[in-house]
Design an enzyme around this catalytic site. Structure first.
Site, PDB file in Angstrom:
ATOM      1  N   ASP A  59       0.875  -1.187   0.000  1.00 50.04           N
ATOM      2  CA  ASP A  59       0.000   0.000   0.000  1.00 50.04           C
ATOM      3  C   ASP A  59       0.903   1.225   0.000  1.00 50.04           C
ATOM      4  OD1 ASP A  59      -2.145   2.018   0.788  1.00 50.04           O
ATOM      5  OD2 ASP A  59      -3.313   0.190   1.048  1.00 50.04           O
TER       6      ASP A  59
ATOM      7  N   GLY B  62       4.575   1.467  -1.614  1.00 47.36           N
ATOM      8  CA  GLY B  62       4.842   1.787  -3.013  1.00 47.36           C
ATOM      9  C   GLY B  62       3.610   2.350  -3.683  1.00 47.36           C
ATOM     10  N   ASP B  63       3.671   2.401  -5.019  1.00 54.35           N
ATOM     11  CA  ASP B  63       2.604   3.010  -5.813  1.00 54.35           C
ATOM     12  C   ASP B  63       2.116   1.972  -6.820  1.00 54.35           C
ATOM     13  OD1 ASP B  63       1.002   4.434  -7.508  1.00 54.35           O
ATOM     14  OD2 ASP B  63       2.485   5.980  -7.984  1.00 54.35           O
ATOM     15  N   PHE B  64       0.851   1.562  -6.683  1.00 54.00           N
ATOM     16  CA  PHE B  64       0.370   0.492  -7.570  1.00 54.00           C
ATOM     17  C   PHE B  64       0.140   0.955  -9.006  1.00 54.00           C
ATOM     18  CE2 PHE B  64      -3.888   0.836  -5.031  1.00 54.00           C
ATOM     19  CZ  PHE B  64      -4.340   1.915  -5.794  1.00 54.00           C
TER      20      PHE B  64
ATOM     21  N   HIS C 294     -12.643   0.148  -7.517  1.00 56.49           N
ATOM     22  CA  HIS C 294     -13.804   1.056  -7.476  1.00 56.49           C
ATOM     23  C   HIS C 294     -13.404   2.500  -7.151  1.00 56.49           C
ATOM     24  CE1 HIS C 294     -15.046   0.826  -2.904  1.00 56.49           C
ATOM     25  NE2 HIS C 294     -13.778   1.080  -3.054  1.00 56.49           N
TER      26      HIS C 294
HETATM   27  C1  LIG Z   1     -10.739   1.597  -0.384  1.00 49.38           C
HETATM   28  S1  LIG Z   1      -9.189   1.172   0.288  1.00 49.38           S
HETATM   29  C2  LIG Z   1      -9.277  -0.611   0.317  1.00 49.38           C
HETATM   30  C3  LIG Z   1      -8.391  -1.208   1.363  1.00 49.38           C
HETATM   31  C4  LIG Z   1      -8.476  -2.734   1.532  1.00 49.38           C
HETATM   32  N1  LIG Z   1      -8.015  -3.437   0.349  1.00 49.38           N
HETATM   33  C5  LIG Z   1      -9.875  -3.159   1.914  1.00 49.38           C
HETATM   34  O1  LIG Z   1     -10.476  -3.971   1.215  1.00 49.38           O
HETATM   35  O2  LIG Z   1     -10.361  -2.675   2.950  1.00 49.38           O
HETATM   36  C6  LIG Z   1      -8.058   1.512  -1.034  1.00 49.38           C
HETATM   37  C7  LIG Z   1      -6.596   1.379  -0.648  1.00 49.38           C
HETATM   38  O3  LIG Z   1      -5.782   1.744  -1.778  1.00 49.38           O
HETATM   39  C8  LIG Z   1      -4.627   2.394  -1.272  1.00 49.38           C
HETATM   40  N2  LIG Z   1      -3.998   3.188  -2.333  1.00 49.38           N
HETATM   41  C9  LIG Z   1      -4.480   4.316  -2.912  1.00 49.38           C
HETATM   42  N3  LIG Z   1      -3.635   4.754  -3.860  1.00 49.38           N
HETATM   43  C10 LIG Z   1      -2.583   3.883  -3.878  1.00 49.38           C
HETATM   44  C11 LIG Z   1      -1.392   3.798  -4.670  1.00 49.38           C
HETATM   45  N4  LIG Z   1      -1.134   4.699  -5.639  1.00 49.38           N
HETATM   46  N5  LIG Z   1      -0.540   2.770  -4.437  1.00 49.38           N
HETATM   47  C12 LIG Z   1      -0.809   1.848  -3.465  1.00 49.38           C
HETATM   48  N6  LIG Z   1      -1.934   1.870  -2.691  1.00 49.38           N
HETATM   49  C13 LIG Z   1      -2.808   2.882  -2.902  1.00 49.38           C
HETATM   50  C14 LIG Z   1      -5.185   3.245  -0.148  1.00 49.38           C
HETATM   51  O4  LIG Z   1      -4.176   3.697   0.731  1.00 49.38           O
HETATM   52  C15 LIG Z   1      -6.180   2.294   0.493  1.00 49.38           C
HETATM   53  O5  LIG Z   1      -5.582   1.535   1.520  1.00 49.38           O
END
Ligand SMILES: C[S@@+](CC[C@H](N)C(=O)[O-])C[C@H]1O[C@@H](n2cnc3c(N)ncnc32)[C@H](O)[C@@H]1O
Length: 324
Positions: A198, A213-215, A233
């Site tokens: 994350d 990191g950055d997905f 979503h």
């Molecule tokens: C709606 S949450 C879902 C969290 C978890 N998977 C769940 O089901 O509860 C979306 C997640 O994406 C992460 N996120 C957002 N942008 C990101 C990025 N560029 N790289 C990695 N993670 C990211 C957020 O920090 C957050 O934890």
């Protein structure tokens, strides 16, 4: 007239009050303070630092909604609904309430402007994208994490009950947030190597093996399984396709990707919870909930194919995705 169309509409219009009454109770710590039994508003106000007369009116509002019980001697106690506002109890919705009242409420007032002219209400109200705003303010990040954890606590068990994860030897939870789904997977596959991935500020301090990191750039390569729960979503089609393409690049030919999302029903009344989640996303982010056919099309555009759609008892589906 109770039960009339006018009564129903008036209650809907008063929804703004109910969100804030719940928020005030949670922010002041009222549910925890009532855990041991009923107390008077004056007593609570003194302990929690509030104006007694105003707190009394708020507690009466919560009693009118059957969140609190108002006793004949004037004290207030937690009803079965109010019990769920306590931190740490099974099925607690404390984090859910804190996020709605403290984090989503103000941006939601920008919905009209966004619907008229386009844009994301959160960004219009706050001047920056949602996840950047969270990174800049630890209290808001904590509120969002708590809300994710409440929801994920309900969903994670249902996901691993519906989809057999016991054969996985390695699992990466991409955008895994608090990592509750990854923990549920580890319970079913105790010898699996698990990795939470994350944003750096989110994985900092996690007790799970974790990488920041950055997905949109890269995710750890070569794992048996990848989880992408409630991530797609958050993003519009272009960005969601980029996340899927990055996952595809990291996957082996025999890896599997489990996309966990609500799947939009044909008609809103068939799954109101999925429709409400779509509206939370509308307020906060550029994304949206999607139909199964829309997920299949996104996967195809990223060199993947949707191989199974497995419903769960928690409203979300597990979409099994493999390299095309
Ligand atoms: C709606 S949450 C879902 C969290 C978890 N998977 C769940 O089901 O509860 C979306 C997640 O994406 C992460 N996120 C957002 N942008 C990101 C990025 N560029 N790289 C990695 N993670 C990211 C957020 O920090 C957050 O934890």
């Amino acid at each position: 007239m109770p039960g009339s169309a006018a009564d129903r509409l008036a209650r809907l219009a008063d929804g703004y009050l109910i969100t804030q009454l719940l928020h005030v109770a949670v922010a002041l710590g009222v549910p925890a303070a009532l855990a041991a039994g009923p107390r008077s508003a004056a007593d609570l106000a003194q302990e929690l630092g509030a104006v007694p007369g105003l707190l009394h009116r708020v507690l009466r509002g919560l009693a009118a909604e059957e969140v609190l019980d108002e006793l004949p001697d004037g004290r207030f106690g937690l009803s079965p609904v109010g019990e769920l506002l306590r931190p740490g109890v099974p099925d607690s919705l404390q984090g859910t309430v804190a996020a709605r009242g403290g984090l989503y409420y103000r941006p939601a007032a920008g919905l009209l402007a966004a619907v008229r002219d386009g844009g994301t209400p959160f960004e219009l109200a706050e001047g920056q994208p949602f996840f950047d705003a969270l990174a800049a303010e630890p209290t808001r990040l904590a509120a969002f994490r708590a809300s994710m954890a409440d929801r994920s606590a309900r969903e994670a068990g249902a996901v691993v009950a519906a989809y057999d994860v016991s054969g996985f030897a390695s699992v990466v939870d991409v955008g895994g947030g608090p990592g509750l789904l990854l923990r549920a997977v580890r319970e079913r596959a105790p010898s699996a190597d698990v990795l939470l991935f994350d944003r750096p500020e989110v994985v900092a301090g996690s007790d799970l093996p974790a990488v920041g990191g950055d997905f949109f750039e890269q995710v750890p390569a070569g794992s048996d399984a990848y989880l992408l729960s409630r991530v797609l979503h958050d993003w519009d089609d272009d960005a969601a396709r980029r996340v899927l393409t990055v996952c595809r690049t990291a996957m082996r030919p025999d890896s599997v990707l489990l996309v966990v999302e609500a799947v939009l029903p044909e008609r809103a009344a068939d799954d109101p919870a999925a429709v409400r989640m779509d509206l939370h996303v509308l307020v906060l982010l550029p994304g949206r909930e999607r139909t199964a056919a829309e997920y299949a099309a996104l996967c195809e555009a990223a060199g993947l194919r949707l191989t199974r759609d497995v419903p769960t008892d928690a409203g979300v589906h597990v979409l099994e995705v493999r390299p095309a």
